[in-house]
Design an enzyme around this catalytic site. Structure first.
Site, PDB file in Angstrom:
ATOM      1  N   ASP A 115      30.407  98.202  -3.129  1.00 44.61           N
ATOM      2  CA  ASP A 115      30.773  99.003  -4.285  1.00 44.61           C
ATOM      3  C   ASP A 115      30.738 100.466  -3.866  1.00 44.61           C
ATOM      4  O   ASP A 115      29.763 100.918  -3.259  1.00 44.61           O
ATOM      5  CB  ASP A 115      29.781  98.754  -5.421  1.00 44.61           C
ATOM      6  CG  ASP A 115      30.086  99.592  -6.642  1.00 44.61           C
ATOM      7  OD1 ASP A 115      30.963  99.189  -7.418  1.00 44.61           O
ATOM      8  OD2 ASP A 115      29.459 100.660  -6.799  1.00 44.61           O
ATOM      9  N   ILE A 116      31.817 101.200  -4.146  1.00 44.82           N
ATOM     10  CA  ILE A 116      31.861 102.617  -3.794  1.00 44.82           C
ATOM     11  C   ILE A 116      31.264 103.422  -4.944  1.00 44.82           C
ATOM     12  O   ILE A 116      31.781 103.374  -6.063  1.00 44.82           O
ATOM     13  CB  ILE A 116      33.312 103.058  -3.520  1.00 44.82           C
ATOM     14  CG1 ILE A 116      33.916 102.261  -2.357  1.00 44.82           C
ATOM     15  CG2 ILE A 116      33.368 104.555  -3.222  1.00 44.82           C
ATOM     16  CD1 ILE A 116      33.201 102.410  -1.044  1.00 44.82           C
ATOM     17  N   ASP A 126      45.671 115.275  -8.224  1.00 42.59           N
ATOM     18  CA  ASP A 126      46.773 115.230  -7.253  1.00 42.59           C
ATOM     19  C   ASP A 126      46.514 116.223  -6.123  1.00 42.59           C
ATOM     20  O   ASP A 126      46.949 117.359  -6.187  1.00 42.59           O
ATOM     21  CB  ASP A 126      48.081 115.564  -7.975  1.00 42.59           C
ATOM     22  CG  ASP A 126      49.305 115.448  -7.080  1.00 42.59           C
ATOM     23  OD1 ASP A 126      49.205 114.864  -5.987  1.00 42.59           O
ATOM     24  OD2 ASP A 126      50.359 115.975  -7.470  1.00 42.59           O
ATOM     25  N   GLU A 155      52.174 117.599   2.012  1.00 42.81           N
ATOM     26  CA  GLU A 155      52.860 116.534   1.277  1.00 42.81           C
ATOM     27  C   GLU A 155      53.676 117.107   0.137  1.00 42.81           C
ATOM     28  O   GLU A 155      54.788 116.651  -0.141  1.00 42.81           O
ATOM     29  CB  GLU A 155      51.825 115.524   0.754  1.00 42.81           C
ATOM     30  CG  GLU A 155      52.417 114.260   0.131  1.00 42.81           C
ATOM     31  CD  GLU A 155      52.599 114.338  -1.380  1.00 42.81           C
ATOM     32  OE1 GLU A 155      53.048 113.338  -1.960  1.00 42.81           O
ATOM     33  OE2 GLU A 155      52.315 115.395  -1.980  1.00 42.81           O
ATOM     34  N   ASP A 178      36.728 105.008 -10.393  1.00 36.90           N
ATOM     35  CA  ASP A 178      35.764 104.038  -9.909  1.00 36.90           C
ATOM     36  C   ASP A 178      36.459 102.742  -9.501  1.00 36.90           C
ATOM     37  O   ASP A 178      36.232 102.203  -8.402  1.00 36.90           O
ATOM     38  CB  ASP A 178      34.734 103.778 -11.007  1.00 36.90           C
ATOM     39  CG  ASP A 178      33.537 102.962 -10.536  1.00 36.90           C
ATOM     40  OD1 ASP A 178      33.334 102.833  -9.321  1.00 36.90           O
ATOM     41  OD2 ASP A 178      32.801 102.452 -11.395  1.00 36.90           O
TER      42      ASP A 178
END
Length: 332
Positions: A58-59, A152, A186, A317
């Site tokens: 789990d992060i 972003d 990007e 999450d």
């Protein structure tokens, strides 16, 4: 994610030669890469036992949010953004690299020149695994000049970083070699990732078994979108979300508009996650995901209000955990 890009479709691997010409136009005056950093000392703790795919960690979302807070403070100290050619971008890259070097990764900075400024990609390799079977995960690190770029794409960058650190904490030693990347410029046309792919040897390109892309994974009015470019990678993400009881949709808004495009055009299997940008959430989507129908997925897209308050912690999450699940599953 750039504001407007033409939709890109798959081409055969040989088409990368044409991509090289495009890179030459987009990336004038390429600069030699910085020397690789001296490999840091190995992590002191003995490596843990091999971790099965179903045991991906789990992060901790708090850790991912801490990285976002750091990106926010970097932007605040550097003119309000982390854009290509601005000091906030290089400060962001240095922060990520320091974390990785301390965790035992071998890192290098790849330089390129575009729009009159030097740009940087960060590449981090985890020791071990088959060098002829390389699984990559990446995100763009730059923001637009109008804001700090926390959704972003601080969200993707932070989740990739925390997953890499989880690999180190677990002492994960998968069959495949793991490489994590953070792309520059990007927002100016996928320049950094195009430069990276165009400068791969044919052998290095053939060694990449998959590239996973994470661009805007914590939108405040989120959807749960999965890239459909490769069936195997798509299934890994969809199975993860099915296990949570969260429905997904195929990603179309950003198709060809993020850093997976250069890899896809070179014949590399690609996949990834996305929570939506300027498109409007429909009533049907709000019914299955929550949030507000008739409003953009991210009302602060490419704006000064794209700050740490512009992130949905539940989406962040879930997508961070999905990222780790994919890395553990596909690398084994």
């Amino acid at each position: 994610m750039p504001l407007r890009r033409a939709r890109l479709r798959s081409r055969p691997a040989a088409a990368v030669l044409a991509g090289g010409l495009l890179t030459a136009l987009l990336v004038p005056g390429a600069v030699a890469a910085e020397p690789a950093a001296t490999a840091p000392a190995a992590v002191e703790a003995a490596p843990a036992a091999r971790v099965a795919p179903e045991q991906a960690p789990d992060i901790p979302v708090a850790n991912v949010q801490a990285h976002l807070a750091r990106f926010q403070s970097i932007a605040a100290a550097n003119g309000g953004n982390r854009a290509h050619g601005r000091p906030g971008y290089r400060a962001s890259l240095d922060y990520v690299r320091q974390q990785l070097d301390a965790a035992g990764f071998t890192t290098r900075v790849q330089q390129f020149s575009t729009f009159g400024s030097i740009g940087y990609n960060l590449v981090a390799d985890w020791p071990g695994g088959d060098p002829n079977q390389v699984l990559m995960a990446g995100a763009h690190l730059d923001s637009v000049s109008s804001g700090p770029g926390i959704n972003d794409n601080g969200t993707g960058s932070a989740a990739v970083l925390e997953t890499a650190l989880a690999v180190a904490r677990a002492g994960f030693q998968p069959r495949e070699h793991l490489r994590f990347t953070w792309w520059g410029a990007e927002e100016l046309g996928l320049v950094g990732s195009r430069y990276y792919v165009a400068n791969l040897s044919s052998a290095d390109r053939a060694a990449i078994t998959g590239y996973l892309n994470f661009d805007m994974i914590g939108s405040p009015n989120p959807g749960y979108f999965v890239y459909d470019d490769d069936p195997q990678i798509e299934k890994v993400f969809k199975d993860f979300y099915a296990g949570l009881g969260v429905p997904t949709e195929i990603e179309t808004e950003g198709d060809g508009r993020s850093d997976h495009a250069a890899f896809k055009n070179a014949g590399v299997p690609v996949g990834g996650l996305f929570t939506g940008a300027s498109r409007t959430k429909s009533a049907a989507q709000a019914a299955k995901w929550g949030g507000t129908a008739g409003q953009p997925f991210d009302r602060c897209y490419h704006s000064s209000c794209d700050t740490t308050s512009n992130v949905n912690s539940t989406a962040l999450d879930r997508n961070s955990d999905a990222l780790a699940h994919a890395v553990w599953t596909l690398a084994e």
